[in-house]
Write a protein that holds these residues in place. Structure first.
Motif, short mmCIF file in Angstrom:
data_model
loop_
_atom_site.label_atom_id
_atom_site.label_comp_id
_atom_site.label_asym_id
_atom_site.label_seq_id
_atom_site.Cartn_x
_atom_site.Cartn_y
_atom_site.Cartn_z
N ASP A 110 52.89 49.04 50.07
CA ASP A 110 53.42 49.97 51.07
C ASP A 110 52.78 49.77 52.43
N HIS A 111 51.58 49.20 52.46
CA HIS A 111 50.86 48.98 53.71
C HIS A 111 50.91 47.52 54.19
N GLY A 112 51.70 46.70 53.52
CA GLY A 112 51.84 45.31 53.93
C GLY A 112 50.62 44.45 53.65
N VAL A 113 49.86 44.82 52.61
CA VAL A 113 48.62 44.13 52.28
C VAL A 113 48.72 43.55 50.87
N LYS A 114 48.22 42.32 50.70
CA LYS A 114 48.15 41.69 49.39
C LYS A 114 46.69 41.69 48.91
N LEU A 115 46.51 41.95 47.63
CA LEU A 115 45.19 41.99 47.02
C LEU A 115 44.89 40.63 46.40
N ALA A 116 43.71 40.09 46.70
CA ALA A 116 43.35 38.74 46.26
C ALA A 116 42.10 38.79 45.40
N ILE A 117 42.29 38.69 44.07
CA ILE A 117 41.16 38.69 43.14
C ILE A 117 40.36 37.40 43.34
N GLU A 118 39.07 37.55 43.60
CA GLU A 118 38.22 36.37 43.77
C GLU A 118 37.35 36.17 42.53
N PRO A 119 37.57 35.09 41.79
CA PRO A 119 36.62 34.78 40.72
C PRO A 119 35.32 34.28 41.33
N LEU A 120 34.21 34.79 40.82
CA LEU A 120 32.89 34.36 41.26
C LEU A 120 32.23 33.52 40.17
N HIS A 121 31.35 32.64 40.59
CA HIS A 121 30.63 31.77 39.67
C HIS A 121 30.05 32.61 38.52
N PRO A 122 30.01 32.07 37.30
CA PRO A 122 29.53 32.85 36.15
C PRO A 122 28.13 33.44 36.30
N GLN A 130 51.94 41.76 45.49
CA GLN A 130 50.91 42.78 45.39
C GLN A 130 49.54 42.18 45.07
N VAL A 131 49.49 41.30 44.07
CA VAL A 131 48.21 40.80 43.58
C VAL A 131 48.26 39.29 43.37
N GLY A 132 47.29 38.60 43.98
CA GLY A 132 47.13 37.17 43.77
C GLY A 132 45.65 36.86 43.66
N VAL A 133 45.27 35.65 44.10
CA VAL A 133 43.89 35.21 43.92
C VAL A 133 43.34 34.60 45.20
N THR A 134 42.02 34.58 45.25
CA THR A 134 41.27 33.82 46.24
C THR A 134 40.77 32.55 45.58
N VAL A 135 41.00 31.42 46.22
CA VAL A 135 40.45 30.14 45.76
C VAL A 135 39.26 29.82 46.65
N ASP A 136 38.06 29.86 46.08
CA ASP A 136 36.82 29.62 46.83
C ASP A 136 36.08 28.46 46.17
N THR A 137 35.89 27.39 46.91
CA THR A 137 35.29 26.18 46.33
C THR A 137 33.92 26.45 45.71
N TYR A 138 33.13 27.29 46.33
CA TYR A 138 31.77 27.52 45.85
C TYR A 138 31.77 28.05 44.43
N HIS A 139 32.75 28.86 44.10
CA HIS A 139 32.74 29.54 42.82
C HIS A 139 33.45 28.78 41.70
N ILE A 140 34.34 27.84 42.04
CA ILE A 140 35.15 27.21 40.99
C ILE A 140 35.03 25.70 40.91
#
Length: 277
Positions: A133-145, A171-181
């Motif tokens: 409703d606010h034009g924002v997407k949520l990005a789940i970020e996996p962090l290193h174990p 609504q919901v997607g992911v963050t791809v962060d090289t450090y963590h994956i």
């Protein structure tokens, strides 16, 4: 500097710069994108920050961070949901489409990873429509174990997507962060999976350097100083269809002890040297 159209500086990389100093440095160096953090934004003022970046012609690529959904106590969960709604409001005010989520670790005394991950999904079921409703997407970020117990029970893109795919991609997607994956040999296939459903909401860079510092949180290395082939990961996300900004997010005490404008210029130069532009 030229060739920096897709480069975004995450505010945490140069947290020693005040908000006006960061904006001025970006303008002087020809950097058009910035990822912001809630604490300094709130300190300066959300509306004031929005005006500052807008007047400077900057694009806010992400806001960090929402999340911390894993509490069991009902009052704590209610407070977390309220705080995430505020984060969504802030993202909308700042004009960014992406709120990065760090999902939260195990509650005190708990060893139930599965239950913690289910509580993340429960929270997103409430927050996803509000974000839309606010034009924002949520990005789940996996962090290193190494952060699974205290900071983020989502450790892989597989786990992140298994949660995200319960909801619409807008609504919901992911963050791809090289450090963590970067260590995960399943990550390239999961990036393709995320791209196929339009769920790569942001792409972040940090290098892996050892030895890690005590406490490990501030061990994110400057681009080019460590073990990660940044062009390889750039190829993965772009083959999966990602064409957005590429954000450099570094938690590093040595960088924070230096002149912030110097670090910003160096980071932009490393970006240009280590990616295909």
């Amino acid at each position: 500097m030229t060739g920096l159209e897709r480069f975004s500086i995450n505010q945490m990389t140069v947290k020693q710069l005040s908000m006006p100093e960061l904006v001025a440095a970006c303008r002087d160096l020809g950097i058009g994108n910035v990822g912001l953090w809630r604490d300094p934004v709130q300190t300066y003022g959300v509306e004031e920050t929005a005006k500052l970046v807008r007047d400077a012609g900057l694009t806010v690529t992400t806001l960090c961070r929402g999340g911390f959904f894993t509490a069991i106590d009902p009052d704590e969960r209610t407070a977390a949901l309220a705080d995430n709604r505020r984060a969504i409001d802030e993202a909308a005010t700042l004009g960014t489409e992406v709120l990065v989520l760090v999902s939260g670790g195990l509650p005190p005394g708990s060893k139930d990873l599965h239950g913690a991950r289910e509580r993340i999904a429960d929270a997103l079921a409430e927050l996803g429509p509000y974000a839309e409703d606010h034009g924002v997407k949520l990005a789940i970020e996996p962090l290193h174990p190494m952060y699974a117990s205290d900071r983020c029970v989502v450790s892989t893109l597989t786990q992140a997507l298994d949660i995200a795919e319960r909801f619409p991609a807008h609504q919901v997607g992911v963050t791809v962060d090289t450090y963590h994956i970067w260590w995960d040999d399943q990550a390239p296939a999961q990036i393709a999976r995320a791209g196929a459903s339009g769920r790569i909401h942001t792409f972040q860079l940090a290098d892996w350097t050892t030895p890690l510092p005590e406490g490990v949180l501030n061990g994110r290395g400057q681009i080019g100083d460590g073990a990660i082939d940044m062009r390889e990961w750039q190829t993965y996300v772009e083959t999966a269809g990602y064409t957005g900004a590429i954000e450099v997010e570094l938690f590093n005490d040595a960088l924070w002890a230096r002149d912030g404008r110097e670090v910003l210029a160096e980071t932009a130069q490393r970006f240009a040297e280590n990616l295909t532009l």
